[in-house]
Write a protein that holds these residues in place. Sequence first.
Motif, mmCIF file in Angstrom:
data_model
loop_
_atom_site.group_PDB
_atom_site.id
_atom_site.type_symbol
_atom_site.label_atom_id
_atom_site.label_comp_id
_atom_site.label_asym_id
_atom_site.label_seq_id
_atom_site.Cartn_x
_atom_site.Cartn_y
_atom_site.Cartn_z
ATOM 1 N N THR A 1 -3.799 20.723 -22.344
ATOM 2 C CA THR A 1 -3.256 19.667 -22.262
ATOM 3 C C THR A 1 -1.556 18.790 -22.089
ATOM 4 O O THR A 1 -1.286 19.543 -23.506
ATOM 5 C CB THR A 1 -4.131 17.668 -22.947
ATOM 6 N N CYS B 1 -0.382 19.831 -12.944
ATOM 7 C CA CYS B 1 -1.295 19.393 -12.819
ATOM 8 C C CYS B 1 -2.857 20.434 -12.816
ATOM 9 O O CYS B 1 -3.895 20.756 -12.859
ATOM 10 C CB CYS B 1 -1.147 18.429 -12.539
ATOM 11 N N LEU C 1 -6.165 19.453 -14.480
ATOM 12 C CA LEU C 1 -6.280 18.253 -15.565
ATOM 13 C C LEU C 1 -7.255 17.685 -14.777
ATOM 14 O O LEU C 1 -6.866 16.716 -13.876
ATOM 15 C CB LEU C 1 -5.182 17.710 -15.684
ATOM 16 N N ARG C 2 -8.252 16.943 -15.457
ATOM 17 C CA ARG C 2 -8.951 15.454 -15.433
ATOM 18 C C ARG C 2 -7.639 14.597 -15.508
ATOM 19 O O ARG C 2 -8.132 13.329 -14.881
ATOM 20 C CB ARG C 2 -10.227 16.108 -15.784
ATOM 21 N N HIS C 3 -7.635 14.013 -16.210
ATOM 22 C CA HIS C 3 -6.192 13.027 -16.832
ATOM 23 C C HIS C 3 -4.885 13.595 -16.657
ATOM 24 O O HIS C 3 -4.593 14.122 -17.719
ATOM 25 C CB HIS C 3 -6.936 12.677 -17.841
ATOM 26 N N ALA D 1 -7.779 13.937 -10.431
ATOM 27 C CA ALA D 1 -6.666 13.544 -11.853
ATOM 28 C C ALA D 1 -6.548 11.938 -11.901
ATOM 29 O O ALA D 1 -6.434 11.628 -10.955
ATOM 30 C CB ALA D 1 -5.977 14.365 -12.331
ATOM 31 N N THR D 2 -7.158 11.412 -12.883
ATOM 32 C CA THR D 2 -7.233 10.172 -13.445
ATOM 33 C C THR D 2 -5.582 10.456 -14.320
ATOM 34 O O THR D 2 -5.555 11.017 -14.233
ATOM 35 C CB THR D 2 -8.168 9.367 -13.610
ATOM 36 N N HIS E 1 -5.436 12.312 -27.111
ATOM 37 C CA HIS E 1 -6.440 12.708 -26.308
ATOM 38 C C HIS E 1 -6.653 11.577 -24.884
ATOM 39 O O HIS E 1 -7.604 10.500 -25.973
ATOM 40 C CB HIS E 1 -7.573 12.511 -27.517
ATOM 41 N N ASP F 1 -7.360 10.935 -22.415
ATOM 42 C CA ASP F 1 -8.559 11.520 -21.657
ATOM 43 C C ASP F 1 -10.077 10.668 -21.628
ATOM 44 O O ASP F 1 -10.877 9.870 -21.085
ATOM 45 C CB ASP F 1 -8.309 12.953 -20.917
ATOM 46 N N ASP F 2 -9.836 10.907 -23.512
ATOM 47 C CA ASP F 2 -10.992 10.472 -23.816
ATOM 48 C C ASP F 2 -11.217 9.284 -24.044
ATOM 49 O O ASP F 2 -12.339 8.541 -23.774
ATOM 50 C CB ASP F 2 -11.090 11.693 -25.212
ATOM 51 N N ARG G 1 -11.573 8.052 -20.821
ATOM 52 C CA ARG G 1 -13.225 8.060 -20.578
ATOM 53 C C ARG G 1 -14.331 7.937 -20.881
ATOM 54 O O ARG G 1 -15.571 7.426 -20.257
ATOM 55 C CB ARG G 1 -13.657 9.579 -20.039
#
Length: 308
Positions: A77, A116, A121-123, A155-156, A301, A303-304, A307
């Motif tokens: 990330t 990305c 990457l998801r976020h 990704a967001t 973090h 992304d955490d 989500r």
Amino acid sequence: MLTLPVLDEKPDDPPADGPATVEIGRKPRRLPEWLKRPVPSGGGMYFAKDLIAELGLETICESGKCPNRSECWSRRTATFMVLGETCTRPCGFCAVRRGRPEAVADDEPDRVAEACARMRLRHVVITSVTRDDLPDGGADHFRRCILAVRERTGATVEVLTPDFNGREDQIATVLDAAPEVFNHNMETVARLQQYVRRKSQYEISLRVLETAKKLRPETRTKTGFMLGLGETTAELMDALADLRDVGCEYLTLGQYLRPSPRHLPVARYVPPVEFDELGRLARSMGFARVASGPFVRSSYHADDMARA
């Protein structure tokens, strides 16, 4: 329940207002044990660092000397820093270079999107230096970066923007690309703004977050504070109440760490138990997501948090 101290200003506390006088060369305070931890290693860290270098990108992880950069790169990330690596504002806490900024690279959105996609990457977090020299403060570049990432990935997207001098039209330009999270950091309490950020204003930062929520209610608004600069607990609680009044939903609280002897000194290291209690108090005030701890940073973090 922990009773937090209401800290009084001490003789070596920062001035209540006016510009900062940075004590260059002052011997740094010894780090407490809770701020010492092993440096992560592994292929993921080198993969991210090499890829970013290959594509000619900047990250706030490196430019800001973030203490979490090894961990984040190990997790594949990163927070991309666009619009160059030179800032037009001389904040006393920040390690990013300041001075005359570079020309804007038109292909940067495509390079960010490429990174990305290859990092899967998801976020994605996109931030920038402050560009007061640009007519739109770099708002359209943010918009193009968001759209490019969306085109290449699922990704967001979270943006961490400068204050755009409070201009609603510039905030609207960024929001036109529909980021899931709009982040703008307050950094510190009202009394210390001129000491810490110098050319920024508390009321303008509040207005930025209020405007973002008004223009696009479905986008989550987020902000962050560095603690240990001389703020009192009462001042922090007042700031959090102001943020709830303008609808801010996500909050990060972390320890200020001095990047070099040329930056603002640390007034106090906040113990982890106080961070825990401050996080609990923030949640009780209505913040939907709170990250509070010595190593927490605005995009740590993220992304955490997005989500959760």
